[in-house]
Design an enzyme around this catalytic site. Structure first.
Site, PDB file in Angstrom:
ATOM      1  N   SER A   1       1.084  -1.209  -0.276  1.00 23.07           N
ATOM      2  CA  SER A   1       0.104   0.033  -0.107  1.00 23.07           C
ATOM      3  C   SER A   1       0.651   1.528  -0.397  1.00 23.07           C
ATOM      4  O   SER A   1       0.544   2.121  -0.792  1.00 23.07           O
ATOM      5  CB  SER A   1      -0.883  -0.051   1.382  1.00 23.07           C
TER       6      SER A   1
ATOM      7  N   HIS B   1      -4.865  -3.516  -3.493  1.00 18.37           N
ATOM      8  CA  HIS B   1      -4.315  -2.904  -4.460  1.00 18.37           C
ATOM      9  C   HIS B   1      -4.141  -3.156  -5.441  1.00 18.37           C
ATOM     10  O   HIS B   1      -3.939  -2.869  -6.592  1.00 18.37           O
ATOM     11  CB  HIS B   1      -3.399  -1.984  -3.254  1.00 18.37           C
TER      12      HIS B   1
ATOM     13  N   LYS C   1     -11.418   0.374  -2.340  1.00 20.27           N
ATOM     14  CA  LYS C   1     -10.480   1.155  -3.283  1.00 20.27           C
ATOM     15  C   LYS C   1     -11.064   0.909  -5.203  1.00 20.27           C
ATOM     16  O   LYS C   1     -11.591   1.687  -4.879  1.00 20.27           O
ATOM     17  CB  LYS C   1      -9.267   0.491  -2.841  1.00 20.27           C
TER      18      LYS C   1
HETATM   19  C1  PLP Z   1      -6.443  -0.720   2.551  1.00 17.45           C
HETATM   20  C2  PLP Z   1      -5.886  -1.842   3.044  1.00 17.45           C
HETATM   21  C3  PLP Z   1      -6.548  -2.507   3.441  1.00 17.45           C
HETATM   22  C4  PLP Z   1      -7.934  -2.129   4.494  1.00 17.45           C
HETATM   23  O1  PLP Z   1      -9.104  -2.312   3.584  1.00 17.45           O
HETATM   24  P1  PLP Z   1     -10.679  -1.200   4.235  1.00 17.45           P
HETATM   25  O2  PLP Z   1     -11.737  -2.127   3.316  1.00 17.45           O
HETATM   26  O3  PLP Z   1     -10.066   0.047   3.877  1.00 17.45           O
HETATM   27  O4  PLP Z   1     -10.695  -1.896   5.388  1.00 17.45           O
HETATM   28  C5  PLP Z   1      -6.529  -4.128   3.976  1.00 17.45           C
HETATM   29  N1  PLP Z   1      -5.077  -4.397   2.608  1.00 17.45           N
HETATM   30  C6  PLP Z   1      -4.199  -3.360   2.594  1.00 17.45           C
HETATM   31  C7  PLP Z   1      -3.331  -3.285   2.341  1.00 17.45           C
HETATM   32  C8  PLP Z   1      -4.814  -2.000   2.973  1.00 17.45           C
HETATM   33  O5  PLP Z   1      -4.406  -1.380   1.481  1.00 17.45           O
END
Ligand code: PLP
Length: 392
Positions: A181, A209, A240
């Site tokens: 991330s 991602h 995302k």
């Molecule tokens: C954003 C993210 C999460 C958490 O997901 P949300 O739906 O925002 O709670 C988990 N793992 C990674 C790698 C992330 O970037």
């Protein structure tokens, strides 16, 4: 009377003194390529809505139609009162998207990671975790009470060595982000699958991602590496590129049945509202059907990367829509971000604890809804910021 929270004052001073205090920037608009902050327009290079789908008219329409039909809240946990036909439809859609037998929804990706790891392993078992895994994975590992072995970032030799030297005889879980991330780089999933199978491990990957960005259908790294049938536990988010909200685990029917019966962040949590569910269904349809969005995104990624490289700024080795421009110390990084803001670009300065000390960066993220002109203007802003903050 003594204030029992008086110690917070000291804590906050420490945070301030090290330039690590965090505050919110308020947008008066959605995640469009241009956003409004304090009444002014900025190019947004800060969103994880990589395909621009959180503001796509078709996705918005699907959400608002289901809002009319189902109302605002889901009314409870899936097992008690909050399961509907569209929750099931989304799970079926995710399973077909990820090419797995089954899928199960959570209210967020965080809750999925936090909840599932401790249902797979416990005391006496071992977890192998990449040192840069997301906080939700780290917290899930800690909750499990299993032994945790941290391997160097993306270092398959180190992981292999740890596996070879393992003395514990319990279950073994390997867990990793596929795209990281804060660095945007990509695990060699083909090698990881080999290693995991060789040592009889459970392999769990987090596609937060990668979804929408990698693979011909945009399904993520499991599709990109052609290992969809060889990763038993695939986690992802709908927050995302899918542009909505929620998390999921995709895998066998047995796995999702087990989660429904065992994972507390599934059992005791109110299910997603219908509008978010319907938005995800529509967005996944668009991700699979419109490869040209992904093509455009990759065109912009390459354009931005070569522009930044030409200026002599250092980009970390990225394979995604996350472009980390390395600056160094917190103060300089904050100044760089502030200068970008002056030049009409909104993008975050990322500091510890999100990244290691000395590795502060501007984390630029691109969207398929950006135009070439947006990227050209953004590059011009980076050029200005570099000459003012770095070169002087
Ligand atoms: C954003 C993210 C999460 C958490 O997901 P949300 O739906 O925002 O709670 C988990 N793992 C990674 C790698 C992330 O970037």
């Amino acid at each position: 009377m003594n204030d029992p929270l008086i110690w917070i004052e000291d804590e906050l001073r420490t945070i301030h003194d090290s330039n690590l205090f965090r505050h919110l920037t308020e947008l008066q608009s959605g995640q469009y390529p241009e956003v409004t902050i304090d009444g002014k327009n900025y190019i947004l290079l800060a969103s994880n809505s990589y395909l621009g789908l959180s503001t796509d008219p078709r996705v918005i329409r699907a959400a608002s139609e289901s809002l009319e039909k189902y109302g605002t809240g889901s009314g409870g946990s899936r097992l008690v009162s909050g399961s509907s036909d569209i929750h099931r439809q989304l799970e079926e859609r995710i399973a077909s998207f990820k090419n797995t037998e089954s899928a199960i929804l959570f209210s967020s990706g965080y809750l999925a990671n936090f909840g599932i790891i401790s249902s797979l392993v416990g005391a006496g078992d071992v977890i192998y975790s990449d040192e840069l895994n997301h906080a939700s994975i780290i917290d899930g590992c800690r909750l499990s009470k299993a032994d945790i072995r941290i391997y160097r970032h993306l270092d398959m030799d180190h992981l292999s060595e740890l596996l070879e030297n393992e003395t514990k005889t319990g279950k073994k879980l390997i867990v990793t982000d596929t795209v990281f991330s804060m660095d945007g780089d990509l695990v060699d999933l083909a090698a990881l699958v080999e290693l995991s199978e060789k040592h009889g491990c459970i392999l769990m990957v987090d596609e937060a991602h990668a979804t929408g960005v990698l693979g011909e259908r945009g399904s993520g790294a499991t599709e990109y590496f052609g290992v969809e049938a060889r990763v038993p536990v695939v986690m992802g988010t709908l927050s995302k590129a899918v542009g909505s909200l929620g998390g999921y685990i995709a895998g066998s029917k047995q796995l999702t049945d087990y989660i429904r019966n065992r994972v507390r962040s599934y059992i005791f949590d109110t299910s997603l509202p219908a509008a978010s569910v319907a938005a995800s269904i529509k967005a996944i349809e668009i991700i699979e059907g419109e490869q040209e969005r992904r093509d455009h995104l990759w065109y912009l990624i390459n354009m931005f990367k070569s522009g930044i490289g030409d200026m002599g700024l250092k980009i970390l080795d990225t394979n995604s829509a996350i472009i980390p421009v390395l600056i160094g110390e917190p103060e300089e990084t904050l100044a760089f971000a502030a200068e970008l803001r002056k030049q009409g670009v909104y993008t975050p300065a990322v500091r510890p604890p999100s990244v290691p000390p000395g590795k502060c960066r501007i984390r630029a993220s691109l969207m398929a809804s950006h135009s070439e002109e947006h990227i050209e203007k953004a590059l011009e802003a980076f050029r200005m910021a570099k000459s003012k903050i770095i070169d002087n």
